[in-house]
Design a protein around this motif. Structure first.
Motif, PDB file in Angstrom:
ATOM      1  N   SER A 735     -10.073   3.584  -3.773  1.00 31.76           N
ATOM      2  CA  SER A 735      -9.694   2.181  -3.821  1.00 31.76           C
ATOM      3  C   SER A 735      -9.524   1.673  -2.402  1.00 31.76           C
ATOM      4  CB  SER A 735      -8.405   1.996  -4.631  1.00 31.76           C
ATOM      5  OG  SER A 735      -7.359   2.761  -4.052  1.00 31.76           O
ATOM      6  N   ASN A 736      -9.389   0.381  -2.286  1.00 33.48           N
ATOM      7  CA  ASN A 736      -9.180  -0.206  -0.976  1.00 33.48           C
ATOM      8  C   ASN A 736      -7.732  -0.629  -0.833  1.00 33.48           C
ATOM      9  OD1 ASN A 736      -9.066  -2.427  -2.646  1.00 33.48           O
ATOM     10  ND2 ASN A 736     -11.036  -3.262  -1.982  1.00 33.48           N
ATOM     11  N   GLY A 737      -7.408  -1.186   0.358  1.00 31.51           N
ATOM     12  CA  GLY A 737      -6.034  -1.583   0.598  1.00 31.51           C
ATOM     13  C   GLY A 737      -5.562  -2.647  -0.361  1.00 31.51           C
ATOM     14  N   ARG A 738      -6.470  -3.511  -0.763  1.00 35.04           N
ATOM     15  CA  ARG A 738      -6.102  -4.597  -1.668  1.00 35.04           C
ATOM     16  C   ARG A 738      -5.689  -4.055  -3.027  1.00 35.04           C
ATOM     17  NH1 ARG A 738      -8.789  -7.512  -5.595  1.00 35.04           N
ATOM     18  NH2 ARG A 738      -8.032  -9.658  -5.920  1.00 35.04           N
ATOM     19  N   SER A 739      -6.512  -3.176  -3.600  1.00 39.92           N
ATOM     20  CA  SER A 739      -6.182  -2.651  -4.929  1.00 39.92           C
ATOM     21  C   SER A 739      -4.910  -1.817  -4.886  1.00 39.92           C
ATOM     22  CB  SER A 739      -7.355  -1.838  -5.478  1.00 39.92           C
ATOM     23  OG  SER A 739      -7.661  -0.760  -4.620  1.00 39.92           O
ATOM     24  N   ARG A 740      -4.690  -1.069  -3.800  1.00 42.03           N
ATOM     25  CA  ARG A 740      -3.446  -0.292  -3.698  1.00 42.03           C
ATOM     26  C   ARG A 740      -2.243  -1.224  -3.545  1.00 42.03           C
ATOM     27  NH1 ARG A 740      -6.838   2.977  -0.442  1.00 42.03           N
ATOM     28  NH2 ARG A 740      -5.947   2.125   1.492  1.00 42.03           N
ATOM     29  N   GLY A 741      -2.428  -2.310  -2.794  1.00 38.77           N
ATOM     30  CA  GLY A 741      -1.336  -3.270  -2.647  1.00 38.77           C
ATOM     31  C   GLY A 741      -0.984  -3.930  -3.965  1.00 38.77           C
ATOM     32  N   ILE A 742      -2.016  -4.300  -4.753  1.00 45.50           N
ATOM     33  CA  ILE A 742      -1.765  -4.906  -6.063  1.00 45.50           C
ATOM     34  C   ILE A 742      -1.034  -3.928  -6.969  1.00 45.50           C
ATOM     35  CG2 ILE A 742      -2.884  -5.798  -8.138  1.00 45.50           C
ATOM     36  CD1 ILE A 742      -5.086  -6.911  -6.345  1.00 45.50           C
ATOM     37  N   ALA A 743      -1.456  -2.661  -6.926  1.00 37.45           N
ATOM     38  CA  ALA A 743      -0.808  -1.642  -7.758  1.00 37.45           C
ATOM     39  C   ALA A 743       0.670  -1.500  -7.396  1.00 37.45           C
ATOM     40  CB  ALA A 743      -1.539  -0.311  -7.594  1.00 37.45           C
ATOM     41  N   LEU A 744       0.968  -1.528  -6.093  1.00 35.11           N
ATOM     42  CA  LEU A 744       2.363  -1.417  -5.665  1.00 35.11           C
ATOM     43  C   LEU A 744       3.172  -2.642  -6.111  1.00 35.11           C
ATOM     44  CD1 LEU A 744       1.985   0.087  -2.081  1.00 35.11           C
ATOM     45  CD2 LEU A 744       3.134   1.150  -4.038  1.00 35.11           C
TER      46      LEU A 744
END
Length: 903
Positions: A735-744
């Protein structure tokens, strides 16, 4: 009668009449091009002669009725004064005319005017001379068209033999004569440019000039450039001149209109099947009449009118004959193909070759419409199934430049049917798969691969749960310029390559990076994708690859680079007149802009795509554009517009496309924003079902899991949301930073209140570097709520202000309203901007914020520590502190959380 610029010629005739008032007789021949005013000059002179007391008789050569013997004499006898004997005239017209002239000559001079003398027969003219004899006081005036052959070759010699003969040649009007005619017809002063244009088009031919003036000039019009139309008075005047010039001249006029710029005397002779010498006379006559310049009509309206004069069958037959002659003469393929296209013929083997070669040459000049027309004709007449498939595939690629919908409705159905019937070669299947992927039709692409015998065993192994077919197919068919170990370049037999070169620099690296994009860290792809975009030209076969490369940059959070390449490719597509390509790249650019939080720019991109696509098209590209537009409307708070958008009818074919996933997501986002979480959840779960069936269940391709988890949270079902997020984590997909940020951010909503600020802080850090300002604003908004819940009002206020500034920068109205319902943040921001714009700094504000101070302050406003700022800007921590101190003084604030985000 208006006679312009003919005073000299009329003077010769008046002088001759004066001489004939005594005992002399004269013969005068007036010659000139068709329409140059011979008849007008004869009419003006006849009127003058009658006023002077002369007896005037007139006749006209009747070339259209050659069977009528001595027509000229019959016409003259019919005009004799009453009292004659008709029976005698019929029995011996020569003697009757001679006797009558002898009687009339005693009363005064006689003027005999014969117009179109070239169309008289020798016998009739000889009898006229015999009747007149040496009768005194007789003036014979003959008018003949210059260069046109006489119906009887002896006539010209006979006219030259006459004693006391004089030849008067009528040339075209010069510019002064044109100006006089314009003034005489409509009056008033006229600009020199208008006179120049009229003279250029008419060549000074009075007939053509009068028609031009009547068609293009009016008393109350300020004409700057005459523009005659097809079938207008000017075109009809040209056509009249051709008909008056005879059958051969008319055929020549038709041929010149058919051949246009490729006409030569030799080709005209071969196409018309007439001797060159015969055509030369008529060519000179048409030039003398000002109808043609060289071998081309002086204005397109003339050519169009002459073409329209022919019946469709006759016109097509002439084009077919011309095509054969031009082909045998060895002229270039585009020239021959033009005649084939207009003649609607292409069944012969050589015609098929010419049409396809000419289509490729048209593409080198970016004339896709002509290429499509040529290939359509080849397809219409193609008797061979294999070649028909080749043409269909080529048409599918080329037509995408103009109208993707035409590819879907016109070519893909037959190609898919041929694929299912097993009539496609492996190379043809490869091209079909690329077309299907470009249109988002993944299921049919997989079906085509299965028909070809490709299955998961031939695809590279992956370390994730994404279907190996998809990862392998995306690489193999999105970047088909690559050489694969087991095959050469996939080209359709007989098709002309258009720029895909396996030796392009960076291709080996591109291949290795692309294979790991969906299964490893996307950051490994960036440099290879950008290198690919730099070295790959925009061609029919490369456009899909370029789209995929930009989307890969989007996956890797390289939004600025993706925007740059979209912008460049949109401009190039517009320059090359390819609205289909322009729309494709504009839609992707809109997707990038949404990710950047530039909603207004995203809206402009989608409006551009909609403006260049044909109206009322049902292309899947419209589905993609509508999906992006729905997200834009929703984030802007334009819920009514978004609702109307999704209320529009949906074609069944859209549901077979990968773009349908984006459409469902956009509609789900609207449901979520308008407090309909159940409907939103239904759309999101439907996306997941389709994605799993297609093997596309990947967070970089479609993030349905996060959207569905948010819907569960809104429904107050934390267990369901937590289970869904856990499923996404178990897959261990890159995943990218965006998807990890959304998950968090979503995890924080499910976590205990005390843990939320930490999780949201980590999400902010991840989202900072992605460029997704809209998602960052949402995360800051949640962070403000978390700080409020944990009893940290100052931190909550700082986060809320940052979220508000970001939301306002994005144009996200609903988020701004949620963050600042009382208007306090907006009012404070207005005061801050007033301080920055103050022209007279106070003692505490010695000047405006400098660029260096601004860079430091912006990073501080986004939550960066002094050490992080020093590392990012390569300056010391002490320098950072000094910059911040000066910013505090200039803005009259005391803490870094008061720094406006939009500084």
């Amino acid at each position: 009668m208006l006679l312009v610029h003919r005073d000299g010629e009329l003077g010769y005739l008046k002088a001759a009449l004066a001489e004939c008032s005594g005992i002399r007789s004269r013969t005068i021949v007036v010659e000139g091009g068709v329409g140059c005013g011979k008849s007008a000059l004869l009419a003006a002179f006849a009127e003058y002669a009658e006023e002077a007391g002369a007896t005037v008789l007139g006749a006209r050569g009747m070339g259209a009725n050659p069977e009528k013997y001595m027509t000229v004499l019959h016409q003259l006898n019919a005009q004799l004064p009453s009292g004659g004997q008709p029976e005698e005239a019929a029995a011996d017209p020569v003697r009757h005319l001679s006797d009558a002239l002898r009687v009339l000559s005693r009363k005064g001079p006689i003027v005999i005017c014969v117009d179109d003398a070239q169309d008289t027969d020798h016998a009739s003219l000889f009898q006229l001379f015999q009747a007149v004899g040496r009768e005194p006081r007789t003036l014979m005036v003959f008018a003949e068209s210059l260069h046109l052959p006489h119906r009887d070759p002896v006539i010209k010699t006979e006219l030259l033999r006459q004693s006391d003969s004089l030849r008067i040649r009528l040339g075209p009007l010069d510019k002064k004569g044109v100006a006089e005619m314009v003034d005489g017809r409509i009056g008033g002063p006229h600009a020199g440019t208008v006179v120049d244009q009229l003279h250029r088009i008419s060549a000074g031919n009075p007939l053509l000039l009068r028609a031009l003036i009547e068609e293009c000039c009016r008393w109350d019009d300020a004409v700057t450039e005459p523009q005659p139309l097809e079938g207008g008075m000017y075109g009809q005047a040209v056509l009249t001149c051709l008909y008056r010039s005879g059958e051969v001249a008319l055929q020549l006029g038709h041929l010149l209109a058919v051949l246009e710029e490729v006409a030569t005397p030799a080709l005209l002779a071969r196409v018309s099947d007439r001797p060159s010498a015969q055509l030369d006379h008529h060519i000179q006559a048409l030039r003398g009449a000002g109808i043609i310049d060289g071998l081309r009509y002086r204005h397109p309206a003339a050519r169009a009118t002459v073409l329209a004069d022919m019946t469709p069958a006759a016109r097509e037959a002439m084009h077919r004959t011309a095509a054969s002659v031009l082909y045998e003469a060895g002229l270039p393929s585009p020239v021959v193909a033009t005649q084939l296209l207009l003649g609607r013929c292409g069944a012969e083997p050589w015609q098929q070759v010419i049409l396809r070669h000419a289509a490729e040459e048209a593409l080198t000049e970016d004339d896709a419409c002509r290429a499509i027309d040529l290939l359509e004709l080849a397809l219409e007449n193609c008797p061979d199934d294999e070649r028909r498939i080749e043409i269909l595939l080529r048409l599918g690629l080329i037509t995408w430049r103009i109208d993707p919908a035409a590819v879907e409705s016109g070519y893909l159905p037959e190609l898919i049917a041929s694929m299912r019937a097993g009539r496609l070669s492996p190379a043809a299947v490869s091209v079909l798969v690329r077309l299907l992927i470009a249109h988002g039709r993944i299921e049919e692409a997989l079906e085509a691969l299965h028909q070809q015998g490709v299955d998961q065993h031939s695809a590279p192994e992956t370390e994730s749960e994404i279907a190996p077919d998809v990862a392998w197919m995306w690489v193999r068919y999105s970047f088909h310029a690559l050489e694969f170990p087991d095959e050469g370049p996939a080209t359709v037999p007989g098709a002309v390559p258009d720029g895909a070169d396996p030796r392009i620099p960076g291709m080996p690296r591109l291949k290795s990076s692309a294979e790991t994009l969906l299964t490893h860290d996307p950051a490994q792809w960036v440099s290879a994708a950008e290198n690919f975009l730099k070295v790959t030209p925009l061609t029919d076969s490369a456009v899909g690859s370029l789209c995929s490369a930009i989307k890969a940059l989007l996956f890797a959070d390289r939004l600025d680079s993706a925007w740059h390449w979209c912008e460049q490719l949109v401009k190039e597509s517009r320059r090359r007149r390819c609205p289909g390509w322009e729309a494709v790249f504009a839609v992707i650019q809109g997707m990038v802009a949404v990710r950047q939080g530039r909603l207004a720019d995203a809206l402009s991109c989608i409006e551009l795509a909609q403006s260049v696509l044909p109206e009322r098209t049902w292309s899947v590209l419209v589905c993609g554009a509508r999906a992006v537009l729905g997200v834009i409307y929703t984030e802007m708070g334009a819920y009514e517009e978004a609702t109307r958008l999704f209320d529009l009818p949906v074609p069944v074919d859209w549901e077979k496309s990968i773009f349908w996933l984006g459409y469902l997501r956009a509609r789900g986002c609207l449901h979520l924003a308008t407090d309909r979480p159940h409907a939103a959840l239904s759309d999101f779960l439907r996306i997941g079902k389709i994605a799993r069936r297609l093997g596309l269940d990947h967070p970089l391709i479609v993030s349905w899991g996060y959207d569905a988890a948010e819907a569960w949270i809104r429904l107050d079902e934390p267990e369901q949301a937590s289970e869904l997020l856990a499923q996404q984590e178990v897959k261990k997909l890159p995943s990218n930073g965006r998807s990890r940020g959304i998950a968090l951010r979503l995890r924080a909503a499910l976590a205990p209140v005390a843990d939320r600020p930490l999780l949201l802080g980590q999400a902010v850090e991840l989202l900072h570097d992605t460029g997704d300002l809209l998602e960052l604003a949402k995360t800051f908004a949640d962070l403000a709520d978390a700080h409020e819940s944990t009893g940290s009002p100052n931190r909550a206020d700082a986060a809320r202000r940052r979220a508000w500034h970001l939301a306002r920068e994005c144009g996200a109205g609903p988020l701004c309203w949620r963050l600042d319902r009382d208007g306090r943040i907006g009012a404070l921001s207005t005061r801050e901007r007033a301080v920055l714009k103050d022209e007279e700094p106070t003692a505490l504000a010695p000047g405006k914020v400098t660029q260096a101070e601004r860079r430091v302050a912006e990073l501080a406003a986004r939550g960066r520590s002094n050490r992080e700022i020093s590392q990012r800007l390569s300056i010391t921590i002490s320098t950072v502190e000094q910059h911040l101190t000066r910013v505090y003084q200039k803005l009259q604030i005391s803490r870094r959380d008061q720094i406006p985000v939009d500084l």
